[in-house]
Write an enzyme that holds these catalytic residues in place. Structure first.
Site, PDB file in Angstrom:
ATOM      1  N   ASP A 147      -8.083 -56.122 -81.640  1.00 47.25           N
ATOM      2  CA  ASP A 147      -8.510 -54.761 -81.935  1.00 47.25           C
ATOM      3  C   ASP A 147      -7.189 -53.996 -82.010  1.00 47.25           C
ATOM      4  O   ASP A 147      -6.305 -54.191 -81.165  1.00 47.25           O
ATOM      5  CB  ASP A 147      -9.372 -54.224 -80.781  1.00 47.25           C
ATOM      6  CG  ASP A 147      -9.912 -52.837 -81.086  1.00 47.25           C
ATOM      7  OD1 ASP A 147      -9.087 -51.933 -81.312  1.00 47.25           O
ATOM      8  OD2 ASP A 147     -11.132 -52.647 -81.090  1.00 47.25           O
ATOM      9  N   SER A 148      -7.016 -53.132 -82.993  1.00 50.11           N
ATOM     10  CA  SER A 148      -5.679 -52.559 -83.187  1.00 50.11           C
ATOM     11  C   SER A 148      -5.246 -51.653 -82.037  1.00 50.11           C
ATOM     12  O   SER A 148      -4.079 -51.308 -81.925  1.00 50.11           O
ATOM     13  CB  SER A 148      -5.586 -51.821 -84.521  1.00 50.11           C
ATOM     14  OG  SER A 148      -6.279 -50.612 -84.480  1.00 50.11           O
ATOM     15  N   SER A 149      -6.177 -51.302 -81.147  1.00 50.99           N
ATOM     16  CA  SER A 149      -5.773 -50.534 -79.962  1.00 50.99           C
ATOM     17  C   SER A 149      -4.884 -51.380 -79.053  1.00 50.99           C
ATOM     18  O   SER A 149      -4.167 -50.849 -78.219  1.00 50.99           O
ATOM     19  CB  SER A 149      -7.005 -50.098 -79.167  1.00 50.99           C
ATOM     20  OG  SER A 149      -7.844 -49.368 -80.003  1.00 50.99           O
ATOM     21  N   THR A 179      -8.349 -50.128 -87.931  1.00 48.17           N
ATOM     22  CA  THR A 179      -8.003 -48.802 -88.462  1.00 48.17           C
ATOM     23  C   THR A 179      -7.388 -47.882 -87.402  1.00 48.17           C
ATOM     24  O   THR A 179      -6.653 -46.964 -87.749  1.00 48.17           O
ATOM     25  CB  THR A 179      -9.265 -48.103 -89.024  1.00 48.17           C
ATOM     26  OG1 THR A 179     -10.251 -48.067 -87.995  1.00 48.17           O
ATOM     27  CG2 THR A 179      -9.798 -48.826 -90.231  1.00 48.17           C
ATOM     28  N   ASP A 180      -7.691 -48.138 -86.113  1.00 45.21           N
ATOM     29  CA  ASP A 180      -7.282 -47.183 -85.079  1.00 45.21           C
ATOM     30  C   ASP A 180      -5.771 -46.924 -85.058  1.00 45.21           C
ATOM     31  O   ASP A 180      -5.335 -45.791 -84.912  1.00 45.21           O
ATOM     32  CB  ASP A 180      -7.738 -47.666 -83.693  1.00 45.21           C
ATOM     33  CG  ASP A 180      -9.253 -47.578 -83.536  1.00 45.21           C
ATOM     34  OD1 ASP A 180      -9.889 -46.925 -84.401  1.00 45.21           O
ATOM     35  OD2 ASP A 180      -9.789 -48.151 -82.572  1.00 45.21           O
TER      36      ASP A 180
HETATM   37  N1  LIG Z   1     -12.330 -49.762 -87.702  1.00 47.65           N
HETATM   38  C1  LIG Z   1     -11.551 -50.403 -86.842  1.00 47.65           C
HETATM   39  O1  LIG Z   1     -10.913 -51.346 -87.270  1.00 47.65           O
HETATM   40  C2  LIG Z   1     -11.479 -49.921 -85.427  1.00 47.65           C
HETATM   41  C3  LIG Z   1     -11.087 -50.974 -84.415  1.00 47.65           C
HETATM   42  N2  LIG Z   1     -11.266 -50.460 -83.078  1.00 47.65           N
HETATM   43  C4  LIG Z   1      -9.610 -51.363 -84.551  1.00 47.65           C
HETATM   44  O2  LIG Z   1      -8.789 -50.505 -84.736  1.00 47.65           O
HETATM   45  O3  LIG Z   1      -9.285 -52.520 -84.453  1.00 47.65           O
END
Ligand SMILES: NC(=O)C[C@H](N)C(=O)O
Length: 615
Positions: A147-149, A179-180
């Site tokens: 997860d990009s977090s 996306t994060d």
């Molecule tokens: N839409 C996403 O990809 C959000 C996800 N929590 C991420 O950043 O990995």
């Protein structure tokens, strides 16, 4: 031949030396086709070994018909599934999932062309485009998927290194990412990738690709089409039909497919009925240096957002060592309270002790300025104006610049205020001539009774390729200058996809080649027949031009390399050492076999002599 500076003995040494780094490059992270050249000299010839060859329509022009894209899957929602009611990445499922989606994979073509055997198990191919081109893409999946977090600067470094290792084997790169924190990674990669000449496009989705309604399929397809078809030498972010400059974006919406905005720069491309590239906006490295990735990043950086009532103690604590660089998010056009001596003193103390503080606005759109007294106090406190940079770009730029060991503090500060990768608007007030200033275009426009900007631009774009190619033929730098003054893009190709750089490389005019390379020409352009400028310079035997192109990162395309064995053997057969030397300078492997399995060095009874030790 006796007085040739290049003997067959040192050819063999050279061949060994040349093949060495290639072997060194192969590790588990490098995805490339099998290098056993004896199997299949060209992919086209390879097709003949497929049992179902009779069913395949042969490519109309080998080399130009297939583009290769490396997809690095780092994780993110695009490949997530539900576990215990929460979304998490699912390892080893993505390729299998894509294979079932006809818009993202043509299984029949893959089977007929032995795609997996040639490009590896994790390869896929898009259905043919309108002009019968194919994009073959290979997925490199990271473990663990994130997860990009959970991303850190180490992950940015890993992505950068993998691109560097595979740079020559692919036409473009797609990074699948959550996306994060995508805006941070895109910004960081834009700085880390120095002298970039190929597209690197980040994308992902808001809804997993496995769900019925999702944005992952469109986003991946669009990113692949752009990375495989256009030489946009930028780190971009593709989302919801738009390609943005990676260091200009910010995530603005958690619940919409239209999740990103680029408030201070128009998109680089829009995918509507056609994909329209805004070439005037595309940033070019304008250097002749070779692509490299700088993975050194300084982690002692931070973001501090001003708010009414913030205490001096908070600011002081934040600016303590080991902090070396801070992005201060200020109000409006870069303002802070000018009646808070306690705060301003803390900022001054930090800048005096060598902390670099960048002033960026909290507003989504616009730039910092010194129009207010509340803005000027920050300049007086030693802050550097961040212009219209996003906080994400400013932070990753700080991290990149502060890690430069060979620069002193003043040089780092200067670098921070410069536009490095199109991340901020340079203040060129009055310097840029507008299209209608060009006398040449005006005369043509008048004679055609044209006056609106769009029509003028259309004329300019139609005229640029033949004019620039003509200027390249005779080495007329002034003509290039005049064309640039009109806002022309000197990398545009003519009807055959031949760019001014192709022409200059055929002519062997080193100055012209140098000029074009330092004004945005790309060494990766391929003409209609798949030929690169490097291949043209080799063909016409312009040694110095070949050297310059190599320095800039040029390399043979895969098809050119596949054909090389035959060409090298024929040069060897006729004792053409000069020809062989140019090929080897251009990066060809002299041990590449020809039709009969023999290589250039073995041809005509020439013995393969062991190179002197140490090579
Ligand atoms: N839409 C996403 O990809 C959000 C996800 N929590 C991420 O950043 O990995």
């Amino acid at each position: 031949m006796a007085d040739s500076v290049f003997s067959l003995n040192n050819l063999t040494s050279l061949a060994r030396a040349l093949s060495q780094p290639t072997l060194d490059l192969i590790d588990s992270n490098e995805i490339s086709p099998p290098r056993n050249a004896q199997l299949h000299p060209t992919r086209r010839r390879k097709l003949s070994s497929c049992s179902s060859f009779d069913n395949i329509e042969p490519a109309t022009s080998p080399g130009a018909a297939e583009a290769r894209v490396l997809v690095i899957n780092t994780g993110g929602t695009i490949g997530m599934t539900l576990h215990d009611n929460v979304l998490a990445p699912k390892p080893n499922a993505f390729v299998k999932g894509l294979r079932k989606l006809p818009i993202l994979h043509d299984e029949l073509y893959a089977q007929q062309t032995c795609l997996y055997r040639y490009y590896g198990e994790n390869s896929l191919v898009l259905p043919a485009s309108k002009d019968s081109k194919r994009i073959v893409y290979t997925i490199m999946e990271y473990s663990p998927l994130l997860d990009s977090s959970n991303m850190t600067t180490d992950d940015w470094g890993r992505i950068g290194k993998d691109i560097e290792k595979n740079y020559e084997s692919y036409d473009g790169f797609v990074i699948l990412h959550g996306t994060d924190t995508m805006a941070y990674t895109a910004s960081a990669l834009s700085f880390m990738c120095e002298h970039l000449g190929k597209p690197i496009i980040l994308t992902g989705s808001q809804v997993p690709i496995y769900e019925l309604r999702n944005d992952g399929r469109d986003n991946l397809l669009g990113a692949l089409l752009i990375a495989g078809q256009f030489v946009i030498p930028e780190v971009g972010l593709y989302f919801y039909n738009k390609l943005y400059r990676g260091n200009r974006v910010t995530k603005v919406d958690t619940g919409s497919f239209n999740a990103f905005a680029s408030p201070n720069l128009a998109p680089l491309a829009s995918a509507e009925v056609d994909i329209i590239i805004n070439w005037d906006t595309v940033w070019r490295a304008n250097t002749t240096a070779k692509f490299q990735v700088s993975t050194e990043l300084n982690r002692n950086v931070g973001l501090l957002r001003l708010f009414p009532g913030i205490t001096a103690a908070t600011v002081r604590a934040f600016l303590q060592p080991p902090m070396q660089g801070v992005v201060l998010e200020t109000y409006g056009s870069g303002n802070a309270p000018d009646n808070r001596k306690d705060l301003l003193d803390e900022l001054r103390k930090a800048t005096d002790s060598g902390v670099i503080i960048i002033n960026c606005t909290q507003c989504l759109r616009g730039t910092v300025s010194t129009s207010y007294a509340t803005g000027k106090v920050l300049i007086d406190a030693g802050l550097i104006a961040g212009g219209d940079m996003t906080p994400e770009a400013a932070l990753s730029k700080l991290s990149y610049v502060l890690a430069k060991k060979n620069l002193d503090l003043e040089a780092k500060k200067k670098m921070m205020s410069q536009n490095l990768r199109g991340e901020m608007r340079a203040d060129f007030a009055g310097a840029k001539l507008c299209l209608s200033d060009s006398r040449f275009i005006q005369v043509i426009a008048k004679s055609l009774s044209i006056s609106c900007k769009e029509e003028l631009e259309a004329i300019r774009d139609a005229l640029t390729p033949p004019l620039a190619c003509a200027a390249a033929k005779i080495g007329d730098i002034e003509a290039f200058e005049a064309l640039k003054e009109m806002g022309s893009n000197l990398s545009l190709g003519d009807y055959d996809g031949r760019t001014p750089l192709h022409v200059a490389c055929c002519e062997g005019n080193l100055k012209t080649v140098q000029y074009l390379l330092s004004h945005g020409a790309t060494v990766y352009a391929k003409d209609r027949y798949g030929a690169t400028p490097l291949c043209n310079a080799v063909h016409f035997r312009h040694k110095e031009v070949v050297r310059l192109l190599r320095k800039t990162g040029a390399h043979f395309s895969r098809d050119e390399l596949d054909e090389a064995g035959v060409e090298l053997c024929s040069l060897a057969a006729s004792g053409d050492l000069e020809g062989l030397e140019i090929w080897s300078i251009a990066g060809a492997d002299l041990t590449k076999p020809g039709y009969d399995g023999q290589n250039a060095i073995q041809v005509n009874g020439i013995e393969f002599t062991a190179p002197p030790s140490g090579l």
